[in-house]
Motif scaffolding. Sequence first.
Motif, PDB file in Angstrom:
ATOM      1  N   UNK A 170       2.187   7.314  -0.832  1.00  0.00           N
ATOM      2  CA  UNK A 170       0.916   7.874  -1.292  1.00  0.00           C
ATOM      3  C   UNK A 170       0.553   9.181  -0.586  1.00  0.00           C
ATOM      4  N   UNK A 171       1.398   9.645   0.339  1.00  0.00           N
ATOM      5  CA  UNK A 171       1.119  10.900   1.046  1.00  0.00           C
ATOM      6  C   UNK A 171       1.089  12.046   0.033  1.00  0.00           C
ATOM      7  N   UNK A 172       0.058  12.857   0.098  1.00  0.00           N
ATOM      8  CA  UNK A 172      -0.076  13.973  -0.834  1.00  0.00           C
ATOM      9  C   UNK A 172      -0.694  13.609  -2.163  1.00  0.00           C
ATOM     10  N   UNK A 173      -1.036  12.323  -2.361  1.00  0.00           N
ATOM     11  CA  UNK A 173      -1.654  11.849  -3.615  1.00  0.00           C
ATOM     12  C   UNK A 173      -0.851  12.276  -4.837  1.00  0.00           C
ATOM     13  N   UNK A 174       0.411  11.851  -4.937  1.00  0.00           N
ATOM     14  CA  UNK A 174       1.220  12.230  -6.098  1.00  0.00           C
ATOM     15  C   UNK A 174       0.682  11.610  -7.380  1.00  0.00           C
ATOM     16  N   UNK A 175       0.937  12.264  -8.497  1.00  0.00           N
ATOM     17  CA  UNK A 175       0.466  11.761  -9.785  1.00  0.00           C
ATOM     18  C   UNK A 175       1.243  10.540 -10.249  1.00  0.00           C
ATOM     19  N   UNK A 176       2.509  10.424  -9.802  1.00  0.00           N
ATOM     20  CA  UNK A 176       3.363   9.309 -10.199  1.00  0.00           C
ATOM     21  C   UNK A 176       3.904   8.657  -8.933  1.00  0.00           C
ATOM     22  N   UNK A 177       3.782   7.315  -8.840  1.00  0.00           N
ATOM     23  CA  UNK A 177       4.252   6.572  -7.674  1.00  0.00           C
ATOM     24  C   UNK A 177       5.156   5.444  -8.152  1.00  0.00           C
ATOM     25  N   UNK A 178       6.334   5.331  -7.518  1.00  0.00           N
ATOM     26  CA  UNK A 178       7.270   4.247  -7.806  1.00  0.00           C
ATOM     27  C   UNK A 178       7.289   3.301  -6.617  1.00  0.00           C
ATOM     28  N   UNK A 179       6.998   2.025  -6.853  1.00  0.00           N
ATOM     29  CA  UNK A 179       6.947   1.025  -5.792  1.00  0.00           C
ATOM     30  C   UNK A 179       7.940  -0.088  -6.115  1.00  0.00           C
ATOM     31  N   UNK A 180       8.987  -0.193  -5.308  1.00  0.00           N
ATOM     32  CA  UNK A 180      10.029  -1.197  -5.530  1.00  0.00           C
ATOM     33  C   UNK A 180       9.727  -2.417  -4.664  1.00  0.00           C
ATOM     34  N   UNK A 181       9.145  -3.452  -5.272  1.00  0.00           N
ATOM     35  CA  UNK A 181       8.731  -4.681  -4.597  1.00  0.00           C
ATOM     36  C   UNK A 181       7.885  -4.362  -3.368  1.00  0.00           C
ATOM     37  N   UNK A 182       6.724  -3.743  -3.555  1.00  0.00           N
ATOM     38  CA  UNK A 182       5.934  -3.273  -2.410  1.00  0.00           C
ATOM     39  C   UNK A 182       5.306  -4.376  -1.578  1.00  0.00           C
ATOM     40  N   UNK A 183       5.071  -5.555  -2.162  1.00  0.00           N
ATOM     41  CA  UNK A 183       4.357  -6.608  -1.429  1.00  0.00           C
ATOM     42  C   UNK A 183       5.292  -7.661  -0.850  1.00  0.00           C
ATOM     43  N   UNK A 184       6.596  -7.395  -0.818  1.00  0.00           N
ATOM     44  CA  UNK A 184       7.535  -8.371  -0.260  1.00  0.00           C
ATOM     45  C   UNK A 184       7.277  -8.553   1.232  1.00  0.00           C
ATOM     46  N   UNK A 185       7.041  -9.790   1.650  1.00  0.00           N
ATOM     47  CA  UNK A 185       6.821 -10.090   3.060  1.00  0.00           C
ATOM     48  C   UNK A 185       5.401  -9.904   3.542  1.00  0.00           C
ATOM     49  N   UNK A 186       4.473  -9.575   2.648  1.00  0.00           N
ATOM     50  CA  UNK A 186       3.076  -9.368   3.029  1.00  0.00           C
ATOM     51  C   UNK A 186       2.296 -10.663   2.791  1.00  0.00           C
ATOM     52  N   UNK A 187       1.433 -11.026   3.729  1.00  0.00           N
ATOM     53  CA  UNK A 187       0.665 -12.266   3.601  1.00  0.00           C
ATOM     54  C   UNK A 187      -0.330 -12.151   2.442  1.00  0.00           C
ATOM     55  N   UNK A 188      -0.771 -13.287   1.879  1.00  0.00           N
ATOM     56  CA  UNK A 188      -1.629 -13.264   0.678  1.00  0.00           C
ATOM     57  C   UNK A 188      -2.909 -12.462   0.833  1.00  0.00           C
ATOM     58  N   UNK A 189      -3.573 -12.549   1.995  1.00  0.00           N
ATOM     59  CA  UNK A 189      -4.834 -11.820   2.175  1.00  0.00           C
ATOM     60  C   UNK A 189      -4.604 -10.319   2.149  1.00  0.00           C
ATOM     61  N   UNK A 190      -3.585  -9.849   2.870  1.00  0.00           N
ATOM     62  CA  UNK A 190      -3.278  -8.422   2.882  1.00  0.00           C
ATOM     63  C   UNK A 190      -2.755  -7.952   1.525  1.00  0.00           C
ATOM     64  N   UNK A 191      -2.099  -8.856   0.796  1.00  0.00           N
ATOM     65  CA  UNK A 191      -1.601  -8.497  -0.528  1.00  0.00           C
ATOM     66  C   UNK A 191      -2.753  -8.171  -1.468  1.00  0.00           C
TER      67      UNK A 191
END
Length: 291
Positions: A198-219
Amino acid sequence: MYFKKLKTGPPESTEEPDSQLDEDIVKEQRRILSPQGAGDLVTVLKLRKEYNTHPILRWRNKTLVAVNNLSFGVPRGQLFGLLGSNGAGKTTTFKMLTGDLLPTSGHVIANGVDLSSHYRKSGKSLVGYCPQSNALLEAMTGYQILRLYAILHGISDQDIDRHVNTLMNLVGISKYAQKKCGTYSGGNKRKLCVAISLVGCPKVVYLDEPTAGIDPAARRVLWDLLLNYVDMGNVILLTSHSMEECEALCHRLIIISRGVAKCIGSVQHLKSRFGNEICIFIKVKDTSKRL
């Protein structure tokens, strides 16, 4: 000793004919090519990637098709999901969307720029990318890494500190800002990778399994951040194994199996078409005698 005569010529086409594609996939291809698709911020048109199975077997014309005739468009202000099991072709698709891999055929157009041929010139300033593996310099602190990427994006010196601190607060890792990335937990590493994309606030962001390993509350906190980001008129494409995550986030999604798109649409649309079955789980007590 006798040798069989080898067949020569081009390999047989493995591209799915339109008659075998789902009706929603065909409609999406037609929408992309029509004036309705002109406003899409991201357009993927008949994307295809082939690999030779082994260098020694090239003369036998044996190829592996990782992504086959994939087409979809994402309008501005939409979060689009790619859902599929391991080996479905999601990560390969993302590598082509970001320019890490050149497609065998097809086009990727982001904000009017064909990234298949002009990615090195102008594509990198348009997209943010969170890869499946954590690409971090573990000897640097989280703050140092985000500052480095901010400098590379050309953010002015007077705005860098505010920009970096805002991102760390949004993903919830501000208290680890001065700690080395190598000491982060797996979930915090994923949060930092999302912040980098998200650095620079790009118009298009690709997230490959971004929440893998993150606890439910933080997710949940991360989900709210992504939804707010697309509400600003940006586009996010993410991959996931979880239908629950796609249902909570995605305005539309495409389900991929073995590199082929099987269906596309909103979660409610897919449930209406294919959700006619009911799964019942029954737990019974084991009354058998143990020896």
